[in-house]
Design a protein around this motif. Sequence first.
Motif, mmCIF file in Angstrom:
data_model
loop_
_atom_site.group_PDB
_atom_site.id
_atom_site.type_symbol
_atom_site.label_atom_id
_atom_site.label_comp_id
_atom_site.label_asym_id
_atom_site.label_seq_id
_atom_site.Cartn_x
_atom_site.Cartn_y
_atom_site.Cartn_z
ATOM 1 N N GLY A 102 51.863 33.800 20.316
ATOM 2 C CA GLY A 102 50.663 33.658 20.198
ATOM 3 C C GLY A 102 49.656 34.740 19.790
ATOM 4 O O GLY A 102 48.516 34.260 19.537
ATOM 5 N N LYS A 103 50.320 35.787 19.492
ATOM 6 C CA LYS A 103 49.493 37.134 19.199
ATOM 7 C C LYS A 103 49.539 37.234 17.778
ATOM 8 O O LYS A 103 50.764 36.947 17.045
ATOM 9 C CB LYS A 103 49.916 38.183 19.769
ATOM 10 C CG LYS A 103 49.687 38.167 21.374
ATOM 11 C CD LYS A 103 48.367 38.157 21.885
ATOM 12 C CE LYS A 103 48.272 38.135 23.495
ATOM 13 N NZ LYS A 103 46.945 38.077 23.811
ATOM 14 N N THR A 104 48.473 37.712 16.967
ATOM 15 C CA THR A 104 48.554 37.957 15.664
ATOM 16 C C THR A 104 48.593 39.533 15.562
ATOM 17 O O THR A 104 47.767 40.270 15.941
ATOM 18 C CB THR A 104 47.484 37.299 14.910
ATOM 19 O OG1 THR A 104 47.460 36.040 14.928
ATOM 20 C CG2 THR A 104 47.576 37.680 13.544
ATOM 21 N N VAL A 105 49.595 40.028 14.665
ATOM 22 C CA VAL A 105 49.531 41.390 14.236
ATOM 23 C C VAL A 105 49.485 41.551 12.827
ATOM 24 O O VAL A 105 49.937 40.919 12.050
ATOM 25 C CB VAL A 105 51.199 41.928 14.874
ATOM 26 C CG1 VAL A 105 51.183 43.398 14.429
ATOM 27 C CG2 VAL A 105 51.182 41.911 16.257
ATOM 28 N N LEU A 106 48.831 42.609 12.618
ATOM 29 C CA LEU A 106 48.516 43.106 11.027
ATOM 30 C C LEU A 106 49.041 44.466 10.950
ATOM 31 O O LEU A 106 48.527 45.165 11.654
ATOM 32 C CB LEU A 106 46.975 43.009 10.752
ATOM 33 C CG LEU A 106 46.564 43.557 9.287
ATOM 34 C CD1 LEU A 106 47.238 42.860 8.268
ATOM 35 C CD2 LEU A 106 45.084 43.525 9.029
ATOM 36 N N ILE A 107 50.035 44.678 9.904
ATOM 37 C CA ILE A 107 50.393 46.097 9.742
ATOM 38 C C ILE A 107 50.366 46.426 8.375
ATOM 39 O O ILE A 107 50.723 45.853 7.387
ATOM 40 C CB ILE A 107 51.858 45.965 10.020
ATOM 41 C CG1 ILE A 107 52.173 45.599 11.407
ATOM 42 C CG2 ILE A 107 52.447 47.606 9.751
ATOM 43 C CD1 ILE A 107 53.690 45.241 11.550
ATOM 44 N N THR A 108 49.348 47.826 8.089
ATOM 45 C CA THR A 108 49.249 48.043 6.629
ATOM 46 C C THR A 108 50.570 48.824 6.447
ATOM 47 O O THR A 108 50.989 49.366 7.258
ATOM 48 C CB THR A 108 48.038 48.974 6.363
ATOM 49 O OG1 THR A 108 48.322 50.248 7.274
ATOM 50 C CG2 THR A 108 46.920 48.236 7.094
ATOM 51 N N GLY A 109 50.895 48.491 5.075
ATOM 52 C CA GLY A 109 52.122 49.298 4.530
ATOM 53 C C GLY A 109 53.720 48.943 5.361
ATOM 54 O O GLY A 109 54.326 49.668 5.582
ATOM 55 N N GLY A 110 53.619 47.585 5.559
ATOM 56 C CA GLY A 110 54.704 47.014 6.369
ATOM 57 C C GLY A 110 56.028 46.587 5.576
ATOM 58 O O GLY A 110 56.616 46.049 6.040
ATOM 59 N N ASP A 111 55.930 47.018 4.217
ATOM 60 C CA ASP A 111 57.000 46.628 3.241
ATOM 61 C C ASP A 111 58.009 47.664 3.271
ATOM 62 O O ASP A 111 59.053 47.377 2.792
ATOM 63 C CB ASP A 111 56.310 46.347 1.974
ATOM 64 C CG ASP A 111 55.798 47.525 1.410
ATOM 65 O OD1 ASP A 111 55.496 48.610 2.130
ATOM 66 O OD2 ASP A 111 55.556 47.609 0.148
ATOM 67 N N SER A 112 57.922 48.966 3.974
ATOM 68 C CA SER A 112 59.027 49.828 4.142
ATOM 69 C C SER A 112 58.828 50.844 5.259
ATOM 70 O O SER A 112 57.756 50.680 6.074
ATOM 71 C CB SER A 112 58.743 50.725 2.741
ATOM 72 O OG SER A 112 57.518 51.235 2.775
ATOM 73 N N GLY A 113 59.788 51.467 5.379
ATOM 74 C CA GLY A 113 59.848 52.654 6.584
ATOM 75 C C GLY A 113 59.411 52.045 8.196
ATOM 76 O O GLY A 113 59.799 50.932 8.413
ATOM 77 N N VAL A 114 58.504 52.974 8.582
ATOM 78 C CA VAL A 114 58.169 52.817 10.099
ATOM 79 C C VAL A 114 57.582 51.489 10.013
ATOM 80 O O VAL A 114 57.607 50.596 11.085
ATOM 81 C CB VAL A 114 57.300 53.850 10.404
ATOM 82 C CG1 VAL A 114 56.772 53.419 11.671
ATOM 83 C CG2 VAL A 114 58.291 55.193 10.628
ATOM 84 N N GLY A 115 56.799 51.096 9.148
ATOM 85 C CA GLY A 115 55.721 49.796 9.211
ATOM 86 C C GLY A 115 56.737 48.673 9.124
ATOM 87 O O GLY A 115 56.377 47.671 9.723
ATOM 88 N N LYS A 116 57.904 48.767 8.511
ATOM 89 C CA LYS A 116 58.795 47.453 8.343
ATOM 90 C C LYS A 116 59.666 47.320 9.441
ATOM 91 O O LYS A 116 59.694 46.340 9.954
ATOM 92 C CB LYS A 116 59.752 47.687 7.059
ATOM 93 C CG LYS A 116 60.701 46.526 6.790
ATOM 94 C CD LYS A 116 61.224 46.313 5.565
ATOM 95 C CE LYS A 116 62.240 47.314 5.512
ATOM 96 N NZ LYS A 116 63.070 47.260 4.072
ATOM 97 N N GLU A 117 59.879 48.566 10.091
ATOM 98 C CA GLU A 117 60.607 48.381 11.450
ATOM 99 C C GLU A 117 59.850 47.851 12.419
ATOM 100 O O GLU A 117 60.221 47.342 13.347
ATOM 101 C CB GLU A 117 61.214 49.859 11.475
ATOM 102 C CG GLU A 117 62.367 50.217 10.790
ATOM 103 C CD GLU A 117 63.524 49.234 10.659
ATOM 104 O OE1 GLU A 117 63.699 48.668 11.719
ATOM 105 O OE2 GLU A 117 64.145 49.266 9.571
#
Length: 308
Positions: free
Chosen positions: A34-49
């Motif tokens: 039920g929570k929404t998370v926004l991650i900038t640069g989530g297409d690679s590296g630490v962001g993707k993990e």
Amino acid sequence: MYLLYTIIACLVSFLVLKWLKKRKHCTDTKRLDGKTVLITGGDSGVGKETAVALARRGAHVIIACRNVEKAEKAVREIKFRSHSLNVLQMEVDLANLRSVREFCKKFLHIEKRLDILINNAGMPGVLDWTDDGFSVCFGVNHLGHFLLTNLLLHRLKECAPSRVVTLTCSIYKYQKLDFQDLNYNLLPFFTYCRSKLANIYFSQELAHITEGKGVTSYVVHPGFVQSGWTCHFSFLFRLLVGVIMRMFFVSCEMGAQTVVYCAVSDEAAKHNGGYFVDCRPATLRPFARDPGVAKKLWEASERLVKLS
């Protein structure tokens, strides 16, 4: 005898490297249904993990990226690895403040919740400029995230308790801010150091201005990670640094552990405005804990991004 010494030396070197790369895992098992998370640069590296880890916990994960094609490929991978279909991508260019404003407007129209914002995207120290005339390090690493967070802050307050996690780096300690030249872009390494110091001040002042409003802020050094930041440099440089990273740097999955910890842990919530390394609070250099400088940077940043 020479062979024996060689074997012993190799064994000792292996154990030292293994010890240097040893990091803590986030052991908190909290769900994020039920929570929404926004991650900038989530297409690679630490962001993707980080996206994979939080999607596994049931969160609705949005990765905000500049390269749409790369982001779509990352979404497919995140869905596959997390066994969650609740992942999508949205386009934003943090090097362009108009793009940031358009993204936030679209996000607020589409998404009715924002529980966790992770300011992960970043640029290494390169001698380049943003579309708005800022050094790319300062413009992307600090100003882009500063504007994005402020434009989404009301939604974070509406969904309180909510969190903002911003990534920094321990090399902040090698520079101090110069308010006569915040846009410093002469020596790439020092430019990067200043942008990471700005991330720390930003997180501290954000914690201060949102105190008692249900939004908490944390800044994280994920460790020195085997990420793809070298893509901005020459082949020879990538080759050389690639060998060093293999030997001494941790995996992106390990680098994401402290980010995940700050996103979910009740223990972390006790340290609003804190600096975290290896899934625990860490001590900053005294000059990086100056509330006066943090406030001054916040006010200067408001003027630079024309935030009324």
